[in-house]
Design a protein around this motif. Structure first.
Motif, PDB file in Angstrom:
ATOM      1  N   LEU A  22      30.763 -31.849  31.656  1.00  0.00           N
ATOM      2  CA  LEU A  22      31.883 -31.559  30.941  1.00  0.00           C
ATOM      3  C   LEU A  22      31.579 -31.162  29.572  1.00  0.00           C
ATOM      4  O   LEU A  22      32.173 -30.100  29.016  1.00  0.00           O
ATOM      5  N   ALA A  23      30.904 -32.042  28.813  1.00  0.00           N
ATOM      6  CA  ALA A  23      30.189 -31.736  27.419  1.00  0.00           C
ATOM      7  C   ALA A  23      29.698 -30.588  27.450  1.00  0.00           C
ATOM      8  O   ALA A  23      29.928 -29.821  26.531  1.00  0.00           O
ATOM      9  N   GLN A  24      28.697 -30.303  28.280  1.00  0.00           N
ATOM     10  CA  GLN A  24      27.782 -28.958  28.286  1.00  0.00           C
ATOM     11  C   GLN A  24      28.886 -27.912  28.464  1.00  0.00           C
ATOM     12  O   GLN A  24      28.508 -26.726  27.899  1.00  0.00           O
ATOM     13  N   PHE A  25      29.836 -27.966  29.661  1.00  0.00           N
ATOM     14  CA  PHE A  25      30.562 -26.937  29.488  1.00  0.00           C
ATOM     15  C   PHE A  25      31.373 -26.567  28.406  1.00  0.00           C
ATOM     16  O   PHE A  25      31.587 -25.482  27.867  1.00  0.00           O
ATOM     17  N   THR A  26      32.064 -27.523  27.601  1.00  0.00           N
ATOM     18  CA  THR A  26      32.948 -27.356  26.402  1.00  0.00           C
ATOM     19  C   THR A  26      31.846 -26.537  25.545  1.00  0.00           C
ATOM     20  O   THR A  26      32.534 -25.570  24.718  1.00  0.00           O
ATOM     21  N   LEU A  27      30.773 -27.372  25.255  1.00  0.00           N
ATOM     22  CA  LEU A  27      29.910 -26.516  24.036  1.00  0.00           C
ATOM     23  C   LEU A  27      29.764 -24.897  24.341  1.00  0.00           C
ATOM     24  O   LEU A  27      29.867 -24.382  23.453  1.00  0.00           O
ATOM     25  N   GLU A  49      29.037 -17.082  31.467  1.00  0.00           N
ATOM     26  CA  GLU A  49      28.755 -17.240  32.694  1.00  0.00           C
ATOM     27  C   GLU A  49      27.967 -18.603  32.865  1.00  0.00           C
ATOM     28  O   GLU A  49      28.100 -19.311  33.934  1.00  0.00           O
ATOM     29  N   GLY A  50      27.139 -19.004  32.002  1.00  0.00           N
ATOM     30  CA  GLY A  50      26.621 -20.411  32.003  1.00  0.00           C
ATOM     31  C   GLY A  50      27.648 -21.342  32.024  1.00  0.00           C
ATOM     32  O   GLY A  50      27.598 -22.505  32.545  1.00  0.00           O
ATOM     33  N   ALA A  51      28.641 -21.208  31.030  1.00  0.00           N
ATOM     34  CA  ALA A  51      29.697 -22.167  31.043  1.00  0.00           C
ATOM     35  C   ALA A  51      30.552 -22.359  32.342  1.00  0.00           C
ATOM     36  O   ALA A  51      30.477 -23.529  32.892  1.00  0.00           O
ATOM     37  N   ALA A  79      40.967 -25.479  30.346  1.00  0.00           N
ATOM     38  CA  ALA A  79      40.130 -25.164  29.638  1.00  0.00           C
ATOM     39  C   ALA A  79      39.103 -24.180  30.593  1.00  0.00           C
ATOM     40  O   ALA A  79      38.429 -23.347  30.135  1.00  0.00           O
ATOM     41  N   ARG A  80      39.166 -24.625  31.693  1.00  0.00           N
ATOM     42  CA  ARG A  80      38.423 -23.884  33.112  1.00  0.00           C
ATOM     43  C   ARG A  80      38.810 -22.513  32.943  1.00  0.00           C
ATOM     44  O   ARG A  80      38.077 -21.514  32.933  1.00  0.00           O
TER      45      ARG A  80
END
Length: 199
Positions: A22-27, A49-51, A79-80
């Motif tokens: 989730l932290a990786q997605f947010t960043l 795309e990576g997110a 957020a998604r």
């Protein structure tokens, strides 16, 4: 990440923030959004795309609901959807519209009341020169909002209808770009619950 034995029974996982998806997605979502706002649509699309690739479906499904957890689920899933909207916007501005209408439709199926998704769907059809499909999507949006919410067609979708009726793909592209800048004046809430200048 490491596993350790609990003091009494069972096991626990020690996970650092950079190992937490989730932290990786947010960043990544925030970085993609910033690139988009700087007008760097192509790299923004790559980052976003990576997110969204961190996701395998809606957050929180099959977990027991509580009042707090439901609020957290709603925030994370919004957020998604925000990240998908930024991705679709970046793809449109980068003229990467092949199969994009299908991708937008799949997210609309999950979040049918997000008017920005309908606006982007109509824009893709306009830019691809398919005015009939654009008008069909707009009609579906109008019916859905009227029957389910008692609301008129959202103004930004109405503006896209004018572009479709005039067969003006460049106007549709300008509307998407202009809406992106306007949206940045709003507020979003990131999955951690902090306000950010995202909309």
């Amino acid at each position: 990440m490491r596993t350790y034995r609990g003091g009494q029974s069972g096991y626990g996982l020690a996970v650092t923030p950079d190992e937490f998806d989730l932290a990786q997605f947010t960043l990544a979502a925030r970085r993609g959004r910033n690139l988009l706002l700087r007008g760097e649509a192509e790299p923004a699309a790559e980052v976003l795309e990576g997110a969204v690739a961190w996701w395998r479906g809606p957050f929180g499904q099959d977990l027991p609901p509580t009042r707090w957890f439901n609020a957290h689920v709603a925030g994370v899933n919004n957020a998604r959807f925000d990240a998908y909207q930024d991705l679709f916007t970046s793809c449109i501005l980068a003229r990467r519209t092949e199969t994009l209408s299908y991708r937008i439709e799949s997210i609309i199926a999950e979040a049918p009341y997000h008017q920005r998704l309908w606006e982007l769907l109509a824009a893709v059809h306009c830019i691809d020169g398919d005015a009939a499909s654009a008008l069909s999507a707009i009609k579906r949006c109008q019916t859905l909002f009227a029957e389910d919410l008692g609301l008129d067609l959202p103004p930004n979708v109405e503006a896209m209808r004018a572009a479709a009726l005039s067969w003006n793909s460049e106007d549709a592209l300008r509307l998407v770009a202009a809406r992106t800048l306007v949206a940045d004046n709003g507020e979003r809430t990131d999955p951690a619950g902090h306000g950010s200048a995202l909309s």
